[in-house]
Design an enzyme around this catalytic site. Structure first.
Site, PDB file in Angstrom:
ATOM      1  N   HIS A 152      33.867 -19.132  51.823  1.00  0.00           N
ATOM      2  CA  HIS A 152      33.632 -20.319  50.999  1.00  0.00           C
ATOM      3  C   HIS A 152      34.911 -20.786  50.300  1.00  0.00           C
ATOM      4  O   HIS A 152      35.153 -20.470  49.135  1.00  0.00           O
ATOM      5  CB  HIS A 152      32.519 -20.020  49.995  1.00  0.00           C
ATOM      6  N   GLU A 191      33.775 -26.607  53.556  1.00  0.00           N
ATOM      7  CA  GLU A 191      34.341 -27.855  53.058  1.00  0.00           C
ATOM      8  C   GLU A 191      35.859 -27.979  52.952  1.00  0.00           C
ATOM      9  O   GLU A 191      36.418 -28.022  51.845  1.00  0.00           O
ATOM     10  CB  GLU A 191      33.713 -28.160  51.686  1.00  0.00           C
ATOM     11  N   GLU A 327      24.773 -26.831  54.019  1.00  0.00           N
ATOM     12  CA  GLU A 327      24.623 -27.073  52.578  1.00  0.00           C
ATOM     13  C   GLU A 327      24.085 -28.479  52.355  1.00  0.00           C
ATOM     14  O   GLU A 327      24.652 -29.443  52.859  1.00  0.00           O
ATOM     15  CB  GLU A 327      25.997 -26.921  51.917  1.00  0.00           C
ATOM     16  N   TRP A 366      21.340 -25.950  48.920  1.00  0.00           N
ATOM     17  CA  TRP A 366      22.177 -25.505  47.806  1.00  0.00           C
ATOM     18  C   TRP A 366      21.416 -25.739  46.525  1.00  0.00           C
ATOM     19  O   TRP A 366      21.160 -26.877  46.190  1.00  0.00           O
ATOM     20  CB  TRP A 366      23.502 -26.281  47.788  1.00  0.00           C
TER      21      TRP A 366
END
Ligand code: IDC
Length: 423
Positions: A152, A191, A327, A366
């Site tokens: 992450h 991301e 997500e 999420w």
């Protein structure tokens, strides 16, 4: 239709990424234990006998056929579940009992394990963080649900950044430990984005250093990791696991591998005719990430008429690449400030095959956590009290969706036909 991507909006999303994280019962980040040998989870693939009737027993080793995630027999499959928050913050929410509740009460068949690398995560306490990750992977295996190992990253947004140089070691280690385990999927980087530094104590959300993070950079990173994971699978004679790769601009430019030019993430107007190319990753069982937050990713931005229509964009993208929505949130991208269940519904209906590729898209919400944000599934403090079903507005909605999708239950209050996006 036309698509536009404005820098202003990127700023907004960037701002939204910021966060004052707090779980009601903030536990101090676990202390690092000494050596590699202290890793408690000695699990190996052969350890798993997935319980009869469980999702993993039923679907087995997943694979990607053209656009579609499929079970071991090549039948389309949909995973629907939850994502953790960073467990350095909400550690109370991710023990065995919690994960059992997620399986039995929430009906998840997949849990995304969001292992923050920065912000007090893996880089701060590598061994403790790795151990906790393994513990959760093991529990998912014992329960027969899938899990996603998520490296992450967030700020810096470049997966090739120095602070992420542990990625190869990490993926080598985790994919050798779980080589051949049917229930483990990998997400190479959360991301990717252009913000490389947030260094203004007055305005901690402000991006103080930007650098374009293009698909080609993400691909360079991914091409360094995928062969390691594959070699571990090969060494036990297992098929290659599902590997999910992040896409530019917080997983908004999902098909950047198929387009040339400015689309690569520097904010130029997407209505430009963009030359096609094929820069997809050249491996089997690869999926591309899309993330949405309902109040952000919608028909247009309220203050920018004609702005990038995300529904229209994704409707078509789903005819070009296999996508996993690892997500999504019912809120703005900061996980807070408002809730839009109808627009969430509109996305989730599109994921039920209502798109140009008739692709059935898997997703994780999420998040399963109990901080004070509106995107949390549980009310503040619920985890310490072991109230795994003490839901928020978001949690109540998501729980219903999971029941409908994963058990076939009827509930006319979610996935409403009136929310169907028609292009
Ligand atoms: C947010 C958390 C927040 C935390 C922040 C850390 O909700 O409490 O302080 O991360 O930077 C994402 C990211 C995810 C974000 C989430 C909500 O992948 O890490 O979590 N979000 O803001 N992308 C869009 C939204």
């Amino acid at each position: 239709y036309f698509l536009r991507m404005k820098k202003v909006l990127l700023g907004l999303v960037a701002l939204a990424m910021l966060g004052i994280t707090s779980c009601k019962n903030d536990a101090a980040a676990p202390q690092s234990t000494s050596t590699t040998d202290s890793v408690t989870c000695a699990a190996t693939a052969s350890k798993y006998v997935y319980p009869e009737g469980s999702p993993v027993a039923k679907y087995g080793k997943l694979k990607v056929n053209h656009l579609q995630l499929c079970d071991q027999y090549g039948v389309p499959v949909q995973l629907a579940g939850l994502s953790t928050m960073g467990w350095q913050w909400c550690g109370d929410c991710y023990n065995r009992e919690a994960i059992e509740a997620m399986k039995n009460d929430w009906n998840i068949n997949v849990l995304r394990l969001a292992m923050y690398v920065e912000e007090g995560g893996y880089n701060t306490t590598p061994e403790a963080t790795f151990n906790k990750l393994c513990e959760m992977i093991d529990i998912c295996g014992e329960l027969g649900i899938y899990c996603i190992v998520d490296w992450h990253i967030l700020t810096p947004g470049n997966p090739l950044a120095e602070c992420y140089s542990g990625a190869k070691d990490f993926f080598q280690r985790v994919s050798s430990k779980y080589a051949g385990a049917d229930h483990v999927l990998y997400e190479l980087c959360n991301e990717p984005n252009n913000c490389q530094e947030k260094n203004n104590p007055e305005k901690p959300w402000e991006c103080t250093r930007e650098e374009n993070v293009t698909w080609d950079m993400i691909a360079e990173y991914a091409n360094g990791i995928i062969p390691l994971i594959h070699a571990n699978a090969d060494s036990v004679g297992a098929p290659h696991p599902i590997i999910i790769v992040g896409t530019p601009q917080w997983c908004q430019l999902v098909d950047a591998s198929l387009k040339e030019g400015m689309y690569q993430g520097n904010g130029k107007d997407l209505s430009d005719p963009l030359p096609a190319r094929d820069a997809r990753l050249k491996y089997d069982n690869i999926m591309y990430t899309f993330h949405f937050y309902a109040l952000e990713h919608k028909e247009s931005a309220d203050d920018k008429p004609g702005y990038y229509n995300f529904y229209s964009y994704m409707y078509d993208v789903l005819n070009t690449l296999p996508v996993f929505c690892t997500e999504y949130g019912v809120t703005f991208a900061d996980g807070d400030r408002g809730i839009d269940l109808e627009r969430t519904d509109k996305w989730l209906l599109m994921f039920q095959g209502n798109n140009a590729g008739k692709q059935i898209v898997s997703h994780c919400n999420w998040s399963f956590s109990d901080n004070e944000r509106l995107s949390s599934a549980l009310v503040p403090g619920a985890c310490a009290r072991k109230e795994w079903n003490n839901v928020t507005t978001s949690g109540e909605y998501v729980k219903k969706v999971l029941k409908v999708i994963n058990t076939g239950a009827e509930d006319t209050t979610v996935l409403k036909p009136s929310n169907l996006y028609v292009k």
